[in-house]
Enzyme design. Structure first.
Site, short mmCIF file in Angstrom:
data_model
loop_
_atom_site.label_atom_id
_atom_site.label_comp_id
_atom_site.label_asym_id
_atom_site.label_seq_id
_atom_site.Cartn_x
_atom_site.Cartn_y
_atom_site.Cartn_z
N LEU A 128 0.86 -1.18 0.00
CA LEU A 128 0.00 0.00 0.00
C LEU A 128 0.90 1.23 0.00
O LEU A 128 1.90 1.26 0.72
CB LEU A 128 -0.91 0.03 1.24
CG LEU A 128 -1.95 -1.09 1.38
CD1 LEU A 128 -2.69 -0.93 2.70
CD2 LEU A 128 -2.93 -1.08 0.22
N ASP A 129 0.53 2.24 -0.79
CA ASP A 129 1.28 3.50 -0.77
C ASP A 129 1.29 4.06 0.65
O ASP A 129 0.36 3.82 1.44
CB ASP A 129 0.63 4.53 -1.71
CG ASP A 129 0.75 4.14 -3.17
OD1 ASP A 129 1.57 3.27 -3.49
OD2 ASP A 129 0.02 4.73 -3.98
N GLN A 130 2.29 4.85 0.96
CA GLN A 130 2.40 5.42 2.29
C GLN A 130 1.18 6.24 2.67
O GLN A 130 0.73 6.24 3.81
CB GLN A 130 3.67 6.27 2.39
CG GLN A 130 3.96 6.77 3.80
CD GLN A 130 5.39 7.25 3.95
OE1 GLN A 130 6.27 6.85 3.21
NE2 GLN A 130 5.63 8.12 4.92
N THR A 132 -1.86 5.73 1.69
CA THR A 132 -3.07 4.90 1.66
C THR A 132 -3.15 4.11 2.95
O THR A 132 -2.17 3.49 3.37
CB THR A 132 -3.04 3.94 0.46
OG1 THR A 132 -2.90 4.68 -0.75
CG2 THR A 132 -4.31 3.09 0.40
N HIS A 225 0.75 3.19 -7.69
CA HIS A 225 -0.13 4.36 -7.78
C HIS A 225 -1.30 4.13 -8.75
O HIS A 225 -1.87 5.11 -9.25
CB HIS A 225 0.65 5.61 -8.25
CG HIS A 225 1.70 6.06 -7.30
ND1 HIS A 225 2.45 7.22 -7.49
CD2 HIS A 225 2.15 5.53 -6.13
CE1 HIS A 225 3.31 7.36 -6.49
NE2 HIS A 225 3.15 6.36 -5.67
#
Length: 277
Positions: A128-130, A132, A225
């Site tokens: 997961l993106d930071q 998110t 992303h």
């Protein structure tokens, strides 16, 4: 060690590992050489058929993961069994270390929980993106990691996200098919590019507000992303996602939440649905 219950009459260990779990040749060979599959501690013949309900044991050397445990585990565990766990990653926390000095990531917190419960292996199945927050699947032994990795590739782990986006999307649902590649002019940004990696995103509008709407998104692929790029590509960037052209939010962050993971458990023979609402 873990125990597995045979669910089909006549199934063999060979069939289980190669055809049902579809493990790699190297891992299968290592398990065979280690005599890792037993019944009551005794090695068994790999091509011997078993009755439904037979319990077989897996005993093998599990390597130690490299994540340094935090002092306390400060992430919420939404689900756990002997093969995997699902945690709720907070917004602003990285999934895993990118530098040797990164010791406060989600996986560092997970390792604290693993060590406190007598284990030493944990590897994330996806990222997961930071920015998110939400559900992250973690394997607790190498066989689980191999199987869950394949399930991600085959799109049999369904990941659902909620995002608030700028504007109101005209259609109530749709699919975005647009390849994604690196932006040559920006180190971290991704762009829709004809020569990029195939990327498919399904969305459904669940709430409409003045100037924004909330969509539930299901990923068919898992590019970096992906949701952020795709929603911006159709003219509806995620609220607060300034990297992709949105106006800055009052909170200074963007609104993307991994709200659900669903899959057929390869070891327990049951459907797992975990929510983080």
């Amino acid at each position: 060690m873990f125990t597995y219950t045979i669910y089909e009459n006549g199934q063999t260990v060979e069939d289980l590992l190669r055809n049902k779990w579809r493990l790699g040749k190297k891992l299968v060979h290592e398990l065979r050489m280690a005599k890792a599959v037993t019944i009551d501690g005794e090695p068994i013949m790999w091509k011997e058929p078993f009755d439904k309900g037979t319990k077989i044991e897996f005993n093998f050397e599990i390597p130690a993961s490299n994540y340094i445990p935090t002092q306390t585990c400060d992430v919420i565990i939404r689900y756990e069994d002997e093969h995997c766990l699902i945690v709720s990653k907070p917004k602003g926390m990285a999934t895993h270390p990118n530098e040797p000095t990164d010791n406060d990531t989600c996986m560092n917190h997970v390792m604290r929980h693993i060590v406190d419960n007598g284990g030493h292996y944990a590897e994330h199945v996806h990222r997961l993106d930071q920015g998110t927050n939400g559900l992250l699947l973690v394997a607790k032994h190498p066989i689980a990691k191999s199987i869950f990795d394949r399930m991600i590739e085959e799109k049999s782990i369904i990941r659902t996200y909620a995002a608030e986006v700028q504007g109101n999307i005209r259609t109530d649902n749709g699919t975005i098919r647009a390849a994604i590649g690196k932006d040559r002019h920006h180190n971290t940004r991704r762009v829709v590019a004809p020569n990029g990696q195939n990327a498919v995103t399904h969305y459904e509008v669940v709430n409409r507000y003045k100037g924004t709407c909330v969509v539930h998104v299901v990923l068919e692929t898992g590019r970096t992303h992906q949701i952020r790029v795709h929603m911006a590509h159709i003219g509806h960037p995620i609220v607060g996602d300034t990297l992709y052209g949105a106006r800055e939010s009052a909170a200074g962050t963007y609104a993307l939440h991994a709200i659900q993971l669903a899959f057929s458990h390869p070891f327990l023979n049951e459907d797992i649905v975990v929510k983080d609402m």
